[in-house]
Design a protein around this motif. Structure first.
Motif, mmCIF file in Angstrom:
data_model
loop_
_atom_site.group_PDB
_atom_site.id
_atom_site.type_symbol
_atom_site.label_atom_id
_atom_site.label_comp_id
_atom_site.label_asym_id
_atom_site.label_seq_id
_atom_site.Cartn_x
_atom_site.Cartn_y
_atom_site.Cartn_z
ATOM 1 N N PRO A 1 -25.595 73.402 -14.421
ATOM 2 C CA PRO A 1 -24.707 72.357 -14.942
ATOM 3 C C PRO A 1 -23.952 72.717 -16.215
ATOM 4 C CG PRO A 1 -26.812 71.415 -14.292
ATOM 5 C CD PRO A 1 -26.952 72.892 -14.149
ATOM 6 N N TRP A 2 -24.588 73.428 -17.145
ATOM 7 C CA TRP A 2 -23.916 73.759 -18.403
ATOM 8 C C TRP A 2 -22.583 74.479 -18.134
ATOM 9 C CZ3 TRP A 2 -26.048 77.731 -22.501
ATOM 10 C CH2 TRP A 2 -25.345 77.561 -23.703
ATOM 11 N N ALA A 3 -22.564 75.334 -17.095
ATOM 12 C CA ALA A 3 -21.366 76.133 -16.807
ATOM 13 C C ALA A 3 -20.353 75.410 -15.916
ATOM 14 C CB ALA A 3 -21.774 77.458 -16.152
ATOM 15 N N ILE A 4 -20.851 74.522 -15.035
ATOM 16 C CA ILE A 4 -19.938 74.006 -13.985
ATOM 17 C C ILE A 4 -19.864 72.487 -13.887
ATOM 18 C CG2 ILE A 4 -20.018 76.047 -12.483
ATOM 19 C CD1 ILE A 4 -22.201 74.337 -10.888
ATOM 20 N N GLY A 5 -20.720 71.780 -14.634
ATOM 21 C CA GLY A 5 -20.746 70.321 -14.473
ATOM 22 C C GLY A 5 -21.901 69.913 -13.576
ATOM 23 N N PRO A 6 -21.838 68.761 -12.918
ATOM 24 C CA PRO A 6 -22.970 68.261 -12.129
ATOM 25 C C PRO A 6 -23.574 69.321 -11.214
ATOM 26 C CG PRO A 6 -21.161 66.680 -12.100
ATOM 27 C CD PRO A 6 -20.660 67.881 -12.842
ATOM 28 N N CYS A 7 -24.909 69.243 -11.031
ATOM 29 C CA CYS A 7 -25.644 70.298 -10.318
ATOM 30 C C CYS A 7 -25.476 70.124 -8.810
ATOM 31 C CB CYS A 7 -27.109 70.210 -10.724
ATOM 32 S SG CYS A 7 -28.049 71.663 -10.279
ATOM 33 N N PHE B 1 -16.898 93.013 -16.076
ATOM 34 C CA PHE B 1 -17.129 91.777 -15.336
ATOM 35 C C PHE B 1 -17.802 90.763 -16.246
ATOM 36 C CE2 PHE B 1 -21.658 91.473 -13.590
ATOM 37 C CZ PHE B 1 -22.199 92.344 -14.517
ATOM 38 N N ILE B 2 -17.817 89.524 -15.804
ATOM 39 C CA ILE B 2 -18.588 88.502 -16.514
ATOM 40 C C ILE B 2 -19.542 87.920 -15.490
ATOM 41 C CG2 ILE B 2 -16.678 86.791 -16.305
ATOM 42 C CD1 ILE B 2 -17.760 85.781 -19.160
ATOM 43 N N SER B 3 -20.844 88.160 -15.718
ATOM 44 C CA SER B 3 -21.823 87.982 -14.637
ATOM 45 C C SER B 3 -22.063 86.527 -14.286
ATOM 46 C CB SER B 3 -23.140 88.648 -15.016
ATOM 47 O OG SER B 3 -23.685 88.043 -16.178
ATOM 48 N N HIS B 4 -22.147 85.636 -15.293
ATOM 49 C CA HIS B 4 -22.450 84.228 -15.000
ATOM 50 C C HIS B 4 -21.729 83.356 -16.016
ATOM 51 C CE1 HIS B 4 -25.433 85.593 -17.857
ATOM 52 N NE2 HIS B 4 -25.971 84.412 -18.020
ATOM 53 N N THR B 5 -20.735 82.642 -15.527
ATOM 54 C CA THR B 5 -19.893 81.861 -16.426
ATOM 55 C C THR B 5 -19.266 80.708 -15.662
ATOM 56 O OG1 THR B 5 -18.084 82.023 -18.045
ATOM 57 C CG2 THR B 5 -17.752 83.169 -15.967
ATOM 58 N N GLY B 6 -18.543 79.871 -16.396
ATOM 59 C CA GLY B 6 -17.642 78.902 -15.803
ATOM 60 C C GLY B 6 -16.297 79.096 -16.478
ATOM 61 N N LEU B 7 -15.326 78.268 -16.116
ATOM 62 C CA LEU B 7 -14.015 78.351 -16.759
ATOM 63 C C LEU B 7 -13.738 77.066 -17.517
ATOM 64 C CD1 LEU B 7 -13.540 80.103 -13.811
ATOM 65 C CD2 LEU B 7 -11.673 80.715 -15.337
ATOM 66 N N LYS B 8 -13.240 77.238 -18.737
ATOM 67 C CA LYS B 8 -12.965 76.068 -19.575
ATOM 68 C C LYS B 8 -12.044 75.081 -18.849
ATOM 69 C CE LYS B 8 -13.359 78.287 -24.139
ATOM 70 N NZ LYS B 8 -14.692 77.793 -24.522
ATOM 71 N N GLY B 9 -11.087 75.621 -18.083
ATOM 72 C CA GLY B 9 -10.129 74.762 -17.378
ATOM 73 C C GLY B 9 -10.782 73.869 -16.326
ATOM 74 N N ALA B 10 -11.944 74.288 -15.811
ATOM 75 C CA ALA B 10 -12.644 73.480 -14.802
ATOM 76 C C ALA B 10 -13.736 72.646 -15.455
ATOM 77 C CB ALA B 10 -13.245 74.380 -13.724
ATOM 78 N N HIS B 11 -14.376 73.191 -16.504
ATOM 79 C CA HIS B 11 -15.471 72.501 -17.192
ATOM 80 C C HIS B 11 -15.555 73.105 -18.603
ATOM 81 C CE1 HIS B 11 -19.194 70.267 -17.566
ATOM 82 N NE2 HIS B 11 -19.788 71.356 -18.036
ATOM 83 N N ASP B 12 -15.163 72.331 -19.595
ATOM 84 C CA ASP B 12 -14.985 72.896 -20.938
ATOM 85 C C ASP B 12 -16.293 72.889 -21.735
ATOM 86 O OD1 ASP B 12 -13.851 74.004 -23.138
ATOM 87 O OD2 ASP B 12 -12.793 72.199 -23.795
#
Ligand SMILES: [Zn+2]
Length: 387
Positions: A305-311, A268-279
């Motif tokens: 914010p670092w992972a997903i954009g605006p908080c 699993f990847i515990s805490h991340t975002g996706l480049k396609g949504a927020h690079d």
């Protein structure tokens, strides 16, 4: 439920964290929430949320220098707020190094901000000089919380414990469980047998790297961006033998691919975002997300914010929906990073806001329940020791 621990609690018991004003100020500044209380959730969404088994796959509350039995006015996670948020299972991660340098060339590479934080939090001397001892002390802290909770908090170390906990929670929704993890196995200090010590202390999940590359592999934030090293490969095999859950968070793209090539069990990847949504450098590509899903794993969407954009809740939902469209509702979960020196829209008491937003975006109650925790429970059950 009783947990089996080889460490003598009486010798190592850390007790209630002792407040330090400096640590209070520092953590108050960094672990903020942006939305004001009371959080407003539609009654029908609250009803749906209360029926779910909610899981958050990443927080750093063990560093927060608060008594987690008490509702805190700062930070993000404690047992009363987990109860209010109807969170059944919270992963408690232990980071042990936070390099200060972050691109500032005149700061020495080895300067570690965490040493100063733990010093003002009055951690024992041996933990200041050793990342291995930091893990052992934080594990003691979680066991101490369990011992002081009067049966309301349980550390999950095996599938039977998980099942017994979930059955007990049907009767008593005030019960909360924790799963102990390590963020960066540089804390093995190069010794495979230290993985056994972590396991015996209750650790059931770990990421090989954190904010810098180490002797196991490359970090997404490191200069080398290397893959799995021979020592990393030995540790990965040992983690699978011991039925520990492998976390891909913070790994370099090469390390993620190397682990996915070799893993024989869900990761699993515990805490991340996706480049396609927020690079950015720490988020995963569509291809990597697809491979994690193919392994039967789960992708924990972070709240900062670092992972997903605006908080905002909307940003979290945007990344969740992006992942759902990409890999399906069976492979997406939550990994807040609460108390991880980040700002998030809401604390643990407000997680029903997400259920509300997911339902408003047209997800079925069934799919929302999988994302809010069902998928994480599935992966934990498939991975943890069967006795
Ligand atoms: Zn992290």
């Amino acid at each position: 439920m009783k947990t089996q621990c080889s460490t003598n609690l009486a010798d190592s018991r850390p007790g209630v964290p002792r407040p330090s004003f400096l640590a209070y100020l520092w953590l108050r500044m960094v672990n903020r929430t942006l939305m004001r209380k009371p959080y407003r959730v539609r009654p029908e969404a609250e009803t749906a949320h209360q029926k779910m088994t909610v899981v958050d796959m990443h927080c750093d509350a063990l560093l927060s220098n608060r008594d987690l039995l008490v509702w805190g006015r700062r930070g993000h996670v404690d047992l009363p707020r987990l109860r209010k948020g109807n969170i059944a299972l919270q992963f408690f991660s232990i980071p042990t190094l936070a390099p200060v340098r972050a691109g500032i060339p005149w700061i020495p590479l080895e300067l570690d901000a965490m040493t100063y934080l733990l010093a003002v939090e009055r951690w024992p001397k041996k933990a200041l000089g050793s990342t291995f001892e930091r893990v052992m002390h934080a594990a003691d802290m979680l066991r101490d919380l369990e011992a002081r909770s009067e049966g309301l908090f349980h550390i999950i170390q095996s599938v039977p414990q998980l099942d017994a906990f979930l059955a007990a929670r049907e009767e008593n929704p005030n019960l909360t469980a924790g799963l102990l993890g390590v963020e960066g196995l540089h804390s093995l200090e190069g010794r495979l047998e230290n993985l056994d010590a972590f396991y015996d202390a209750g650790v059931r999940t770990a990421g090989l790297v954190h904010l810098g590359g180490n002797d196991l592999g490359g970090s997404a934030h490191g200069r080398q961006q290397g893959g799995l090293t021979p020592f990393g490969e030995v540790v990965l095999r040992r983690m699978e033998e011991k039925r520990m859950l492998v976390d891909l968070a913070h790994a370099s793209p090469a390390l993620i691919d190397d682990i996915l090539d070799r893993a024989t069990r869900p990761v699993f990847i515990s805490h991340t975002g996706l480049k396609g949504a927020h690079d950015n450098e720490r988020n995963i590509s569509d291809a990597q997300a697809g491979r994690i899903a193919e392994k039967g794993g789960v992708i924990g969407i972070a709240f900062f914010p670092w992972a997903i954009g605006p908080c905002t809740v909307q940003s979290i939902v945007r990344s969740v929906l992006y992942a759902v469209n990409l890999v399906g509702a069976d492979h997406v979960g939550l990994g807040s990073d609460w108390d991880g020196m980040v700002a998030t829209p809401f604390d643990a008491s407000g997680v029903a806001l997400l259920t509300d937003a997911l339902l408003r975006h047209g997800l079925s109650e069934e799919d929302a329940a999988k994302i809010m925790g069902g998928n994480a429970i599935r992966v934990v059950r498939e991975t943890l020791p069967e006795e």
